[in-house]
Design a protein around this motif. Structure first.
Motif: not given
Length: 187
Positions: A77-103
């Motif tokens: 619950r605590a992990w899901q409540a936070a926003d996430k930013v994923v740094y990746s040049s290869t990740l096509a899509e994310v599998s979790t809510a509140r998540t965005r990708v930065e290249r």
């Protein structure tokens, strides 16, 4: 301004993974896990490298983990409540809510995030954290040191240059695990 905190589990010889890429040398420790959950609960945003994000995403994508105990459910619950930013040049899509990708890692963008965030930010993934430490963005390193030497693998702290640290606090757990809180000193 929000603090940027690097939190990682390390062996006593400073590695987050052994030479085979495994971290199964960290046994389950409920006291350490409860501490980690409290830390996660205070975080508004997680900054992750791709590999760590994929590892952590199970806390949202695999309901069987949370079903194992209230302690695990509380962490999920605590992990899901936070926003996430994923740094990746290869990740096509994310599998979790509140998540965005930065290249790519952008120090100026992280500085703006620190200035506007409503809660503290953690950064995870040794390579990503090293970039933030070198850029002078990390306010605190929290090293959860496990009483085992793995003999090699992926270092938890930047290599190839000197970084000095000021000890802020330490905490010892019953199992021999030690939390070391440091402030990186930028020269």
């Amino acid at each position: 301004m929000a603090k940027l905190i690097y939190v990682t589990n390390v062996s006593v010889d400073g590695f987050i993974e052994d030479a085979d890429g495994s971290f199964n040398w960290m046994p389950r420790d409920e006291e350490v896990f409860a501490f980690t959950t409290e830390l996660v609960r205070s975080v508004g945003t997680f900054l992750y490298g791709r590999r760590l994000y994929e590892l952590m995403s199970v806390w949202e994508t695999d309901a069987s983990l949370a079903a194992q105990s209230e302690l695990l459910a509380d962490f999920a619950r605590a992990w899901q409540a936070a926003d996430k930013v994923v740094y990746s040049s290869t990740l096509a899509e994310v599998s979790t809510a509140r998540t965005r990708v930065e290249r790519r890692f952008d120090a100026a963008a992280v500085q703006r995030l620190k200035a506007t965030a409503g809660g503290d930010i953690t950064i995870g993934g040794a390579h990503l954290a090293a970039q933030a430490i070198r850029a002078g963005l990390v306010d605190e390193c929290q090293l959860i040191v496990w009483p085992v030497a793995v003999g090699g693998g992926k270092p938890g702290l930047p290599v190839g240059g000197r970084t000095d640290f000021e000890l802020l606090d330490e905490r010892r757990f019953r199992s021999g695990v030690v939390l070391l809180r440091y402030r990186p000193l930028v020269h």
